[in-house]
Scaffold this active site. Sequence first.
Site, PDB file in Angstrom:
ATOM      1  N   CYS A 169       0.490  -1.312   0.018  1.00 21.86           N
ATOM      2  CA  CYS A 169      -0.141   0.157   0.090  1.00 21.86           C
ATOM      3  C   CYS A 169       1.383   0.525   0.042  1.00 21.86           C
ATOM      4  O   CYS A 169       1.246   1.789  -1.017  1.00 21.86           O
ATOM      5  CB  CYS A 169      -0.954   0.282   1.585  1.00 21.86           C
ATOM      6  SG  CYS A 169      -2.138   1.511   0.843  1.00 21.86           S
TER       7      CYS A 169
ATOM      8  N   HIS B 145      -3.866  -4.728   0.345  1.00 27.68           N
ATOM      9  CA  HIS B 145      -3.000  -5.055   1.656  1.00 27.68           C
ATOM     10  C   HIS B 145      -3.521  -7.079   2.359  1.00 27.68           C
ATOM     11  O   HIS B 145      -4.436  -7.280   2.680  1.00 27.68           O
ATOM     12  CB  HIS B 145      -3.903  -4.719   3.226  1.00 27.68           C
ATOM     13  CG  HIS B 145      -3.711  -3.690   3.803  1.00 27.68           C
ATOM     14  ND1 HIS B 145      -3.021  -2.665   4.275  1.00 27.68           N
ATOM     15  CD2 HIS B 145      -4.211  -2.310   2.638  1.00 27.68           C
ATOM     16  CE1 HIS B 145      -2.374  -1.292   4.308  1.00 27.68           C
ATOM     17  NE2 HIS B 145      -3.115  -1.688   3.103  1.00 27.68           N
TER      18      HIS B 145
ATOM     19  N   GLU C  32      -1.430  -8.502   3.907  1.00 21.93           N
ATOM     20  CA  GLU C  32      -1.887  -9.020   5.560  1.00 21.93           C
ATOM     21  C   GLU C  32      -3.369  -9.173   6.258  1.00 21.93           C
ATOM     22  O   GLU C  32      -2.994 -10.158   6.777  1.00 21.93           O
ATOM     23  CB  GLU C  32      -0.181  -8.446   6.077  1.00 21.93           C
ATOM     24  CG  GLU C  32      -1.618  -6.995   6.792  1.00 21.93           C
ATOM     25  CD  GLU C  32      -1.634  -5.495   5.699  1.00 21.93           C
ATOM     26  OE1 GLU C  32      -2.130  -5.114   5.787  1.00 21.93           O
ATOM     27  OE2 GLU C  32      -1.070  -5.804   3.848  1.00 21.93           O
TER      28      GLU C  32
END
Length: 256
Positions: free
Chosen positions: A114, A224, A226
């Site tokens: 990001c 994102h 994660e």
Amino acid sequence: MASNDSDPVIAISCYMQRAQWGVWDTEAALIPGDYVRMVAASGGIPVLLPPHGMTPAILDRVDGLLLAGGADVGAEEYGQDPHEATVSHPFRDSSEMMLLAAARQRSLPVLGICRGMQVVNVADGGTLIQHLPESLGHTDYQPAPGVYGEVTVTTEAGSLAREILGEATIAPCYHHQGIDRLGAGLRATGRSPEGLVETIEPDPAVNQTGDPADGGWLFAVQWHPEHDPDDDRVVRALVQAARRHVTGRGTRRAPN
């Protein structure tokens, strides 16, 4: 720290801002736990690098760098006046630009997530769209405060993005800025259906000198990864690249 026969150490850039926990309400060095958990689950040892007190030498002690999400990159970093919606942390900009340059000098694997992708682009002379809702006419990439959107990404054949993600993937996103002009030596290898750049990596047509300053493994995504515990492909690719880097150099050493 990591050695040839142990898990690679992955440095994660982090925030320095006010936070609350227990009875405390004060400035803290922090990062969402999703980053730490996914690096660990992917076989890496996560360590946090706060945006204060860092020097390039810290990267002699790690095997890979993850530039995490967060506040906007300051518009002054790419020669523009800030949009009213741009919120930046100049101290973090300078810290992460330094870390990125030091990692590339050492040919350390680097993953940008990001904001991290935007740092990579700006560091190479690129620019950003400062507020996507104005240019796109919608807020799908950041639907509401604390609410992730969803983006479909189509990758280019022959790219690292295609190798990691296949022809297409669906991922959680949360950003109101995006890449405008690409930085020198970079190419866009994944895009959203409306053409927004979603992955960048080095352009092999440009980075063929063998100079360590050209960096090693580098990949960056606008979403994102994660945040999706069921899809660790992006973070695992960083950890695997870090493991190869450790194996290839034999022992940790500073660059000449």
